[in-house]
Scaffold this motif. Structure first.
Motif, PDB file in Angstrom:
ATOM      1  N   ASN A  66      43.956  16.172  -0.477  1.00 21.28           N
ATOM      2  CA  ASN A  66      42.768  16.382  -0.285  1.00 21.28           C
ATOM      3  C   ASN A  66      42.203  14.917  -0.216  1.00 21.28           C
ATOM      4  O   ASN A  66      41.174  14.749   0.527  1.00 21.28           O
ATOM      5  N   SER A  84      46.528   7.115  10.025  1.00 26.14           N
ATOM      6  CA  SER A  84      45.779   7.389  11.372  1.00 26.14           C
ATOM      7  C   SER A  84      44.840   6.412  11.467  1.00 26.14           C
ATOM      8  O   SER A  84      44.130   5.992  10.615  1.00 26.14           O
ATOM      9  N   ALA A  86      42.462   6.546  13.558  1.00 24.04           N
ATOM     10  CA  ALA A  86      41.064   7.094  13.477  1.00 24.04           C
ATOM     11  C   ALA A  86      40.278   7.095  12.055  1.00 24.04           C
ATOM     12  O   ALA A  86      39.362   6.651  11.821  1.00 24.04           O
ATOM     13  N   ALA A  87      41.300   7.595  11.122  1.00 28.92           N
ATOM     14  CA  ALA A  87      41.135   7.682   9.874  1.00 28.92           C
ATOM     15  C   ALA A  87      40.370   6.536   9.124  1.00 28.92           C
ATOM     16  O   ALA A  87      39.631   6.331   8.541  1.00 28.92           O
ATOM     17  N   ASP A  90      37.305   5.025  10.795  1.00 29.96           N
ATOM     18  CA  ASP A  90      36.193   5.908  10.384  1.00 29.96           C
ATOM     19  C   ASP A  90      35.789   5.375   8.742  1.00 29.96           C
ATOM     20  O   ASP A  90      34.578   5.458   8.362  1.00 29.96           O
ATOM     21  N   PHE A  93      34.049   2.203   8.792  1.00 29.44           N
ATOM     22  CA  PHE A  93      32.930   2.635   9.328  1.00 29.44           C
ATOM     23  C   PHE A  93      31.904   3.001   8.217  1.00 29.44           C
ATOM     24  O   PHE A  93      30.839   2.620   8.167  1.00 29.44           O
ATOM     25  N   VAL A  94      32.225   3.835   7.452  1.00 31.97           N
ATOM     26  CA  VAL A  94      31.448   4.769   6.379  1.00 31.97           C
ATOM     27  C   VAL A  94      31.341   3.518   5.316  1.00 31.97           C
ATOM     28  O   VAL A  94      30.090   3.328   4.831  1.00 31.97           O
ATOM     29  N   GLU A  96      31.147   0.196   5.675  1.00 35.65           N
ATOM     30  CA  GLU A  96      30.143  -0.709   6.317  1.00 35.65           C
ATOM     31  C   GLU A  96      28.769  -0.183   6.141  1.00 35.65           C
ATOM     32  O   GLU A  96      27.933  -0.806   5.753  1.00 35.65           O
ATOM     33  N   ALA A  97      28.700   1.084   6.757  1.00 33.83           N
ATOM     34  CA  ALA A  97      27.196   1.657   6.480  1.00 33.83           C
ATOM     35  C   ALA A  97      26.581   1.636   5.163  1.00 33.83           C
ATOM     36  O   ALA A  97      25.674   1.205   4.896  1.00 33.83           O
ATOM     37  N   VAL A  98      27.414   1.957   4.081  1.00 32.18           N
ATOM     38  CA  VAL A  98      27.014   2.323   2.881  1.00 32.18           C
ATOM     39  C   VAL A  98      26.804   1.167   2.102  1.00 32.18           C
ATOM     40  O   VAL A  98      25.711   0.642   1.599  1.00 32.18           O
ATOM     41  N   VAL A 159      32.947   8.005  -3.299  1.00 36.93           N
ATOM     42  CA  VAL A 159      33.439   8.064  -1.923  1.00 36.93           C
ATOM     43  C   VAL A 159      34.107   6.885  -1.296  1.00 36.93           C
ATOM     44  O   VAL A 159      35.065   6.827  -0.488  1.00 36.93           O
ATOM     45  N   GLU A 162      37.616   6.246  -1.934  1.00 39.13           N
ATOM     46  CA  GLU A 162      38.548   7.025  -0.735  1.00 39.13           C
ATOM     47  C   GLU A 162      38.619   6.292   0.322  1.00 39.13           C
ATOM     48  O   GLU A 162      39.806   6.057   0.761  1.00 39.13           O
ATOM     49  N   ARG A 207      28.412  -6.936   6.538  1.00 38.57           N
ATOM     50  CA  ARG A 207      29.005  -6.063   7.755  1.00 38.57           C
ATOM     51  C   ARG A 207      30.134  -6.923   8.286  1.00 38.57           C
ATOM     52  O   ARG A 207      31.305  -6.402   8.659  1.00 38.57           O
TER      53      ARG A 207
ATOM     54  N   PHE B  93      21.843   9.266  -0.342  1.00 41.48           N
ATOM     55  CA  PHE B  93      22.004   7.905   0.037  1.00 41.48           C
ATOM     56  C   PHE B  93      23.030   7.495   1.065  1.00 41.48           C
ATOM     57  O   PHE B  93      23.032   6.575   2.117  1.00 41.48           O
ATOM     58  N   ALA B  97      22.813   6.218   5.055  1.00 44.49           N
ATOM     59  CA  ALA B  97      23.404   4.922   5.566  1.00 44.49           C
ATOM     60  C   ALA B  97      24.366   5.463   6.699  1.00 44.49           C
ATOM     61  O   ALA B  97      24.283   4.660   7.824  1.00 44.49           O
ATOM     62  N   VAL B  98      25.250   6.450   6.521  1.00 50.12           N
ATOM     63  CA  VAL B  98      26.220   6.636   7.398  1.00 50.12           C
ATOM     64  C   VAL B  98      25.608   7.112   8.747  1.00 50.12           C
ATOM     65  O   VAL B  98      25.819   6.722   9.901  1.00 50.12           O
ATOM     66  N   ASP B 101      23.478   4.626  11.091  1.00 50.32           N
ATOM     67  CA  ASP B 101      24.654   3.771  11.915  1.00 50.32           C
ATOM     68  C   ASP B 101      25.179   4.749  12.896  1.00 50.32           C
ATOM     69  O   ASP B 101      25.268   4.129  14.126  1.00 50.32           O
ATOM     70  N   LYS B 153      33.097   9.532  15.503  1.00 55.08           N
ATOM     71  CA  LYS B 153      33.302   9.506  14.128  1.00 55.08           C
ATOM     72  C   LYS B 153      33.568  10.782  13.291  1.00 55.08           C
ATOM     73  O   LYS B 153      33.008  11.200  12.298  1.00 55.08           O
ATOM     74  N   ASN B 155      36.180  11.730  11.615  1.00 56.06           N
ATOM     75  CA  ASN B 155      36.914  11.661  10.380  1.00 56.06           C
ATOM     76  C   ASN B 155      35.816  11.508   9.229  1.00 56.06           C
ATOM     77  O   ASN B 155      35.890  11.838   8.232  1.00 56.06           O
ATOM     78  N   ALA B 156      34.836  10.540   9.768  1.00 62.37           N
ATOM     79  CA  ALA B 156      33.645  10.359   8.866  1.00 62.37           C
ATOM     80  C   ALA B 156      32.957  11.434   8.385  1.00 62.37           C
ATOM     81  O   ALA B 156      32.285  11.624   7.379  1.00 62.37           O
ATOM     82  N   ARG B 158      33.985  14.495   7.730  1.00 61.71           N
ATOM     83  CA  ARG B 158      34.456  14.924   6.316  1.00 61.71           C
ATOM     84  C   ARG B 158      33.841  14.549   5.253  1.00 61.71           C
ATOM     85  O   ARG B 158      33.571  15.394   4.318  1.00 61.71           O
TER      86      ARG B 158
END
Lengths: 229, 229
Positions: A66, A84, A86-87, A90, A93-94, A96-98, A159, A162, A207, B93, B97-98, B101, B153, B155-156, B158
């Motif tokens: 999971n 991956s 891409a994984a 991403d 990316f998550v 950075e945003a959060v 999150v 993860e 960032r 939240f 954020a995500v 972006d 994005k 994967n994000a 998910r």
DNA sequence: GGGCATTTACTTGTATGGTAGTATGGTGTA
DNA sequence: TACACCATACTACCATACAAGTAAATGCCC
């Protein structure tokens, strides 16, 4: 006992289940590259190694799957998930945003106690220069978690952990490709921006900090293509 | 066969495992409030209902627990997780954020095909006004997923799904407390901002859109305190 | 009737057995 | 030699059985 609400803390169960222990152990092994991407690990084998039955192993496997760390192929076998690209991108990316939003919050209302804590951590991180990558990773994790919890976003940290796992896996593949000193410098810049109540600077610094992996990633992928999907 | 690389797509397993089917069913039931927070559900009971053994039920439970939808208490029982205010707020939240972006990225390089797709979805959403909350939720999910995938994005998405689940649970408790028409209007504003390449507007609109639940949340909590932790 | 030790019925945690599906290496055949 | 076939040895999936712990009901004693 004073008038203010009493802190009710949930009592921790004394016994940690076999499943949880095994899950933690395997997770660390995968992230730390003791179990390389693509490695086959079978339920019965692991069960035998740890002297337990297949059942708890299977349950630990499910959770790892999971989390994107294990690839269970029915009737075929279970394999440490290949990385991956891409994984990882991403996940970055998550984060950075959060985390950018988190430090913005922190800069809005700088908390002296929190800042003192963070500065203390910076000093500790300095001492880890030249030490093991694993030790620094741990300190790094505490630093970022402190930020999240300081902004009262403890649940969001779940999150982020993860996402961080996906990124740390890559870093462990080749601990030569990033400068600990530079990372600490970035940490310091983040703390300074928060302390100064400089919201845009805090965001920018965070960032930039999290974009660091972008330059390492292609190098590592080229070095170890067999670890990637 | 041309010179260009052949597209290798992974073959999907034809058979969906009992575990996955059950997990999906229970997940929907919990989010849709068919299984209310605090409800006790036992492994053996569910196994009997579906005519399967306890084993796959247990595995589905484990995944639900990992998602924060189920609370497994050893030797005591399993209960549909009560809604944690902090968890919902943090999920919101993270989404803000995500997704903020994400729309910023989309506004940077507006893609006509994507925008056409989104406008088509807006029309479909209009038709759902007055319909069931579940149908609109589904359309809403597709809309937000389209944005994520449009920004490459996938994967994000998910993690966003997991965050969305926490929020949707709340909304299902009381489908009266939000105006579908207003949500669609906000969707439209987001699409317009992307189409116009207006990065700050896209961000602002998305953030406002996702802040909507903040006003509903206290009302719902007051109405149904027994559903909250 | 109230308090308490005990029993009983239940829960999840763990162990083990059987089944269906997959990969592999050997064998026979063209 | 090349290829189809098949026996075999795995795999994870699912079912079943037992162990350990919890909580509520029971019955006894005061």
């Amino acid at each position: 006992m004073s008038d203010r609400k009493r802190e009710i803390v949930a009592l921790q169960p004394v016994r940690i289940s076999v499943v949880d222990q095994l899950h933690a152990a395997l997770r660390m092994a995968i992230i730390g590259n003791d179990l390389s991407p693509g490695t086959r690990i079978s339920e019965s084998e692991v069960a035998q190694q740890y002297g337990i039955s297949r059942q708890p192993v299977r349950e630990a496997f499910i959770t790892l799957a999971n989390e994107g760390l294990l690839d269970i192929r029915p009737q075929r076998g279970s394999f440490v998930a290949k990385i991956s690209l891409a994984a990882v991108l991403d996940a970055r990316f998550v984060r950075e945003a959060v985390e950018a939003d988190i430090v913005k919050l922190l800069a809005d209302t700088p908390d002296p106690a929190l800042i003192a804590d963070l500065r203390g951590q910076l000093a500790r991180q300095q001492e880890l220069i030249g030490g093991s990558a694993r030790d620094f990773m741990e300190a790094d994790e505490i630093f970022h978690r402190t930020l999240a919890e300081g902004a009262d976003k403890g649940n969001a940290w779940r999150v982020l952990v993860e996402m961080k796992a996906q990124m740390d896996r890559v870093r462990f593949l080749s601990s030569m490709h990033f400068s600990v000193a530079r990372l600490i410098e970035q940490h310091r810049a983040i703390v300074d921006a928060i302390a100064g109540g400089d919201r845009p600077a805090a965001e920018t610094q965070m960032r930039q900090h999290l974009q660091g992996i972008l330059s390492d990633l292609p190098v590592i992928k080229q070095e170890r293509p067999e670890y990637f999907l």
